[in-house]
Write an enzyme that holds these catalytic residues in place. Structure first.
Site: not given
Lengths: 429, 429
Positions: A255, A258, A322-323, A356, A415
């Site tokens: 990670q 990145h 996220e993960h 991934d 209505h």
């Protein structure tokens, strides 16, 4: 890695904060780009390719010859890997299709919903040294399963005007409709507003730099849907005594590589695990090509010792990673308690990189604690679910009074009248 | 009603445009309100209730006594109608729950996704003369099915500090956690940022005036999810010779009465149908209590004669109406061709007001052509779909090389290493 031993619960809210970046200063420049693309269309894209990508393009669209030539440039081994990943992603996402279920809520009142593809979608894939064909798979496969008619790919060209062969090969596999050599905010503008070569799409997907991020935000205000709000990628690992420190370190680094703004968090109940992981981080970091990124990301990352499994779970749910990797022996015990996460990796042999690339789950996931309310990209992201209802004469007689009473109580007489006028007709016959 | 006979296809793009309103000028004032709520919490809400709602509140939260007293104030007939609608909405939305389906994409590689409730949600219900308990049902029922833990309702108080009994009664049925007497941008701020009495939520739902609309947009930029981008309500009716002009007119008016900016469109292949509907509009309009709204909305509305069923379908798909009524004898023939719509009403006895109140479908739907890419509110809106994966030792041996090859081709060595380090260990054993 910042080490924190047994932080008080009151301190958690601060610990789960991600660094925020104010990108508003980019907006005026991006709005100028939008204006240029709206006014000059393809010509604007050509000018901006020269300005930002340093290339005079012969054609904005990748030609059939280029696409055909790409196939021979991709090594056989990589083709096979892409095909395997494609197959797994396809299998997992196909199962997300929702069958039409008709429900008769009252006799004669039938309701159902039907998933219908978003006609026109745009996929953005960043350029640079790393050709993100994996992201193209993650977006293109569900788009294809959904049955989107126009699938437009925008990706910036290299200085020689080319697109990486692995991207062209994958786009061709996916039956992408048009491959546009355009990057940055101008690519987003082209997909949102349309040019001579780029049809305007209804939804834009894909990662990008901060210009792309802000451009997507701005077009979403103008009514074009986007996949997810963007943020730096992140992983949280929960590790117990059974964890292999080398595996955990490898996951954290995958990670961290990145980018310098990646977020990496380790939770454990064992100080000794934390120490061993740190040692492994130092060893493995040394040999990484993207060592500089990873080292920077590690500086901002957290290693936290907590008092119990429940505390680790609670912290993780508050962080909403996220993960999330459960590097524990008894993941079954923990996994039902997960309330906020993008994608979860169970046990010691499920590294994040599996998801991934190739296991089948999607890698476009909510970052920045958005997992509290957002899901990752899935087949759902490429369809609308349209509801239908059919009411028979008998059905309207059954439900009519309920509607009339509610409409009247809300002061909406017309209505009510849409029902009354029909009931009158039914009673007349 | 603007009548257009056989417009050229080239003119359609203009005809489907909705009038846009620029609300950016409201932003500075709303950001000030946000700041006040962030700094002063409950106290800010009390000040602003005095300023905007003209009431000095004893308590921000509706008390148990108020809620209990409401029950006796709601007429029995209305209670029964609300319970019937509740039951139908519950039945339809319960069917939207997605079962967990485990997929083994390769031997030893298992993936699945699981729907998990969004922990904390906020529902905004506008005040004013019409108590929108129907909207509360449409939001509260799926929130309850999803299992959201905190369901916060904000609604502005009347001048005497009260909330309409039908709202309190419905909120109590739904098990709403807290009922907050706050309206406008300050209510949105309270739910987004939290105050002493109002917990910060992860997603905000519900309609509102332009201050609420802009406030929701602004908090969504700050990471709080919202249900849908807002726009004026709209209906498109496709009518053939079999249509009853009085029914069609009643349906058009039931949309038009919402407000002067409502959008109403009639498509037909028959000039005579158009004329008869117009006559009916004039007759029915006269007796409506909300005649002024409806008449203004009709001024901006369209009655279009087209050449064929296919043209009507094509126009409707381009328009992407929030509500689509097929007032035709052979709706089965047309309905499969619908690609863009929020909710569809089939045949002559399925008025839009059925879906607005009681049939079971949701009435919170995409307006302003957002139906091209967005779905209406459903159970999905109250959950995240979290993906999980479990890879066995054998599974990693099956998928490992695919991941390594792809990671290497993308230049992400640490991603590759997270697999390699595990495979090495497996081969060593």
């Amino acid at each position: 890695m910042r080490k924190i031993i047994q932080p008080a619960t009151a301190a958690w809210a601060d610990l789960v904060q991600r660094p925020t970046k104010n990108l508003e200063e980019l907006e005026p420049g991006i709005l100028e780009t939008f204006q240029l693309v709206k006014e000059q269309g393809d010509n604007a894209l050509l000018q901006l390719a020269e300005k930002y990508d340093g290339v005079q393009l012969q054609s904005l669209l990748a030609t059939e010859e280029e696409i055909a030539a790409a196939e021979s440039k991709v090594p056989q081994e990589l083709k096979e890997a892409i095909l395997q990943a494609y197959s797994n992603i396809q299998l997992f996402h196909t199962q997300q299709a929702e069958p039409v279920k008709q429900v008769e809520t009252m006799t004669g009142v039938s309701c159902w919903r039907k998933s219908v593809a978003i006609d026109k979608v745009g996929l953005y894939i960043p350029g640079g040294t790393a050709p993100l064909f994996s992201t193209l798979l993650m977006l293109g496969v569900p788009a294809r399963i959904a049955g989107c008619k126009d699938v437009i790919l925008c990706t910036p060209p290299a200085k020689d005007g080319s697109i990486h062969p692995a991207i062209l090969y994958t786009a061709s596999l996916l039956g992408v409709t048009r491959i546009v050599k355009a990057g940055g905010a101008q690519a987003v503008a082209a997909m949102a507003f349309g040019t001579e070569s780029v049809p305007a799409v209804y939804k834009i997907f894909g990662p990008g730099n901060q210009y792309v991020t802000v451009a997507k935000q701005l077009v979403s205000k103008a009514g074009v849907a986007i996949d997810l709000p963007a943020g730096p990628s992140e992983v949280l690992v929960i590790a117990d005594e059974s964890a292999n420190p080398a595996f955990v370190a490898a996951d954290l680094l995958s990670q961290a590589e990145h980018g310098a703004d990646s977020q990496v968090v380790l939770l454990t109940t064992s100080e000794s695990v934390l120490e061993k992981v740190e040692q492994e981080l130092n060893v493995q970091l040394e040999v990484l090509p993207r060592k500089d990124f990873a080292a920077k990301a590690l500086e901002n990352s957290l290693g936290i010792v907590l008092g119990s499994k429940q505390e680790m779970l609670d912290f993780s749910n508050l962080y909403a990673p996220e993960h999330l990797i459960l590097s524990v022996s008894d993941f079954e015990e923990l996994m039902d308690g997960i309330t906020n996460a993008g994608s979860v990796f169970l046990g010691h042999f499920s590294p994040e990189s599996a998801g991934d690339y190739a296991s089948g789950t999607n890698h476009t996931l909510p970052t920045n604690s958005y997992a509290r309310a957002y899901s990752g990209v899935s087949l759902d992201s490429f369809v609308k679910k349209i509801t239908f209802q059919y009411i028979t004469r008998e059905g309207l007689q059954n439900i009519g009074q309920t509607i009339e009473t509610m409409a009247e109580a809300e002061g909406l007489e017309a209505h009510k009248n849409a029902v009354s006028i029909r009931l009158k007709e039914l009673n007349r016959v």
